[in-house]
Design an enzyme around this catalytic site. Structure first.
Site, short mmCIF file in Angstrom:
data_model
loop_
_atom_site.label_atom_id
_atom_site.label_comp_id
_atom_site.label_asym_id
_atom_site.label_seq_id
_atom_site.Cartn_x
_atom_site.Cartn_y
_atom_site.Cartn_z
N SER A 1 0.84 -1.21 0.00
CA SER A 1 0.00 0.00 0.00
C SER A 1 0.87 1.25 0.00
O SER A 1 2.02 1.21 0.45
CB SER A 1 -0.88 0.02 1.25
OG SER A 1 -1.59 1.23 1.33
N TYR B 1 -1.54 -1.66 10.19
CA TYR B 1 -1.67 -1.84 8.73
C TYR B 1 -0.41 -1.32 8.02
O TYR B 1 0.16 -2.00 7.16
CB TYR B 1 -2.91 -1.09 8.26
CG TYR B 1 -3.22 -1.20 6.79
CD1 TYR B 1 -3.82 -2.35 6.28
CD2 TYR B 1 -2.96 -0.14 5.92
CE1 TYR B 1 -4.15 -2.44 4.92
CE2 TYR B 1 -3.29 -0.22 4.57
CZ TYR B 1 -3.88 -1.38 4.08
OH TYR B 1 -4.19 -1.46 2.74
P1 NDP Z 1 -11.70 -5.42 -0.42
O1 NDP Z 1 -12.18 -5.28 0.98
O2 NDP Z 1 -12.68 -5.27 -1.53
O3 NDP Z 1 -10.98 -6.82 -0.62
C1 NDP Z 1 -10.27 -7.46 0.40
C2 NDP Z 1 -10.16 -8.91 0.00
O4 NDP Z 1 -9.35 -9.60 0.96
C3 NDP Z 1 -11.51 -9.59 -0.05
O5 NDP Z 1 -11.57 -10.44 -1.16
C4 NDP Z 1 -11.54 -10.40 1.24
O6 NDP Z 1 -12.29 -11.58 1.01
C5 NDP Z 1 -10.05 -10.75 1.40
N1 NDP Z 1 -9.71 -11.03 2.78
C6 NDP Z 1 -9.69 -10.16 3.82
N2 NDP Z 1 -9.34 -10.80 4.96
C7 NDP Z 1 -9.15 -12.11 4.61
C8 NDP Z 1 -8.82 -13.27 5.34
N3 NDP Z 1 -8.58 -13.21 6.67
N4 NDP Z 1 -8.71 -14.44 4.69
C9 NDP Z 1 -8.94 -14.50 3.35
N5 NDP Z 1 -9.27 -13.43 2.60
C10 NDP Z 1 -9.38 -12.25 3.24
O7 NDP Z 1 -10.54 -4.35 -0.55
P2 NDP Z 1 -9.41 -4.12 -1.66
O8 NDP Z 1 -9.73 -4.80 -2.91
O9 NDP Z 1 -9.17 -2.67 -1.66
O10 NDP Z 1 -8.15 -4.81 -0.96
C11 NDP Z 1 -7.24 -5.64 -1.68
C12 NDP Z 1 -5.84 -5.35 -1.20
O11 NDP Z 1 -5.48 -4.02 -1.58
C13 NDP Z 1 -5.66 -5.42 0.31
O12 NDP Z 1 -4.44 -6.08 0.60
C14 NDP Z 1 -5.57 -3.96 0.71
O13 NDP Z 1 -4.85 -3.80 1.91
C15 NDP Z 1 -4.87 -3.39 -0.48
N6 NDP Z 1 -4.97 -1.94 -0.66
C16 NDP Z 1 -6.20 -1.35 -0.80
C17 NDP Z 1 -6.29 0.01 -0.97
C18 NDP Z 1 -7.60 0.72 -1.11
O14 NDP Z 1 -7.64 1.95 -1.06
N7 NDP Z 1 -8.71 0.00 -1.32
C19 NDP Z 1 -5.09 0.85 -1.03
C20 NDP Z 1 -3.85 0.12 -0.91
C21 NDP Z 1 -3.81 -1.23 -0.72
P3 NDP Z 1 -13.27 -12.28 2.08
O15 NDP Z 1 -13.82 -11.21 2.96
O16 NDP Z 1 -14.29 -12.93 1.21
O17 NDP Z 1 -12.40 -13.26 2.78
#
Ligand code: NDP
Length: 245
Positions: A141, A155
């Site tokens: 990130s 985070y």
């Molecule tokens: P979302 O919340 O849409 O996606 C997060 C994903 O991670 C979901 O598919 C969720 O699936 C999965 N997830 C979360 N916790 C777990 C777990 N314990 N086990 C398995 N799967 C898990 O957000 P984003 O698409 O934005 O996030 C994707 C990545 O991008 C993350 O790593 C986030 O930190 C990073 N990021 C996001 C930013 C933003 O502004 N959105 C900026 C910078 C980085 P489920 O709940 O079905 O398990």
């Protein structure tokens, strides 16, 4: 460039991971899509009928220490190999200043964002070695790299840790043709930050482009790092953050 390759995507049930799945499904790649919400994974696969026979699902929690080994095994069972991994699952966790942050919150956020990456590499690298190479991408990130964001200590520490892990893995496994890169998105319109317009406007203002990213824009950067288009890129911390303002 990914036709016939097998890619494992974690965090595929929404946001950036789901966008990456949609994009890579069009390249002819075999996909193992992983997350906890099985219904969302099934909906995603159903929305990609042209690729459904090339998509397998793995339901699990990345905090479970058996997740990585089991997801790699499921990928090998389904498709016979592993060429790329987009280790993208992540969570912000409960936010707040450090004096108010519980150890439980810290541990959960670090387990989800960083410990899972160690275990991902531990089991994905031997599988890629069998293929004569591969590409691993971790979703880090801009938080923890270009900006200190209040309330996000766990985070930021975990996401910064991913960059260090990436650099070491790249050096350790470059001679085996296994590339390892960290992708650092800026604020992206997903479920993670919520959809409050004022918060989104604030995040947009942090970027030189004065807007947030669409998940597909980050997915394109992930596809670049996973494919041969980035064949001489490893150990990088690739910012995809609309510019630091
Ligand atoms: P979302 O919340 O849409 O996606 C997060 C994903 O991670 C979901 O598919 C969720 O699936 C999965 N997830 C979360 N916790 C777990 C777990 N314990 N086990 C398995 N799967 C898990 O957000 P984003 O698409 O934005 O996030 C994707 C990545 O991008 C993350 O790593 C986030 O930190 C990073 N990021 C996001 C930013 C933003 O502004 N959105 C900026 C910078 C980085 P489920 O709940 O079905 O398990």
């Amino acid at each position: 460039m990914l036709d016939g390759k097998t890619i494992l995507i974690t965090g595929a049930s929404s946001g950036i991971g789901a966008a990456a799945a949609r994009l890579l499904a069009d390249t002819g790649a075999n996909l193992m899509l992983a997350a906890r919400r099985e219904d969302r994974l099934k909906e995603l696969r159903a929305s990609l009928p042209h690729a459904s026979n090339r998509i397998a699902l793995f339901v699990g929690d990345v905090c479970d220490t058996t997740f990585s080994e089991a997801s790699v095994k499921a990928t090998l069972d389904a498709f016979g190999g592993l060429d790329g991994a987009f280790n993208n699952a992540g969570t912000l966790g409960e936010m707040g200043p450090v004096p108010d942050m519980s150890m439980e919150t810290w541990n959960h956020v670090v387990a989800t964002n960083l410990n899972s990456a160690f275990l991902a590499a531990k089991y994905q690298i031997p599988a890629m070695r069998e293929r004569g190479g591969g590409s691993i991408v971790f979703t880090s990130s801009f938080v923890g790299h270009t900006i200190g964001f209040p309330g996000m200590a766990a985070y930021a520490a975990a996401k910064a840790g991913l960059v260090g892990l990436t650099q070491v893995l790249a050096v350790e496994h470059g001679p085996e043709n296994i590339r390892v890169n960290a992708l650092l998105p800026g604020g992206t319109k997903t479920e993670m930050g919520g959809d409050d317009p004022a918060f989104r406007e604030y995040i947009a203002g942090l970027h030189a482009l004065k807007r947030m990213a669409e998940p597909q824009e980050i997915a394109k950067a992930a596809a670049f790092l996973l494919s041969d288009a980035s064949s001489f890129v490893t150990g990088s911390a690739m910012l995809c953050d609309g510019g630091n303002s």
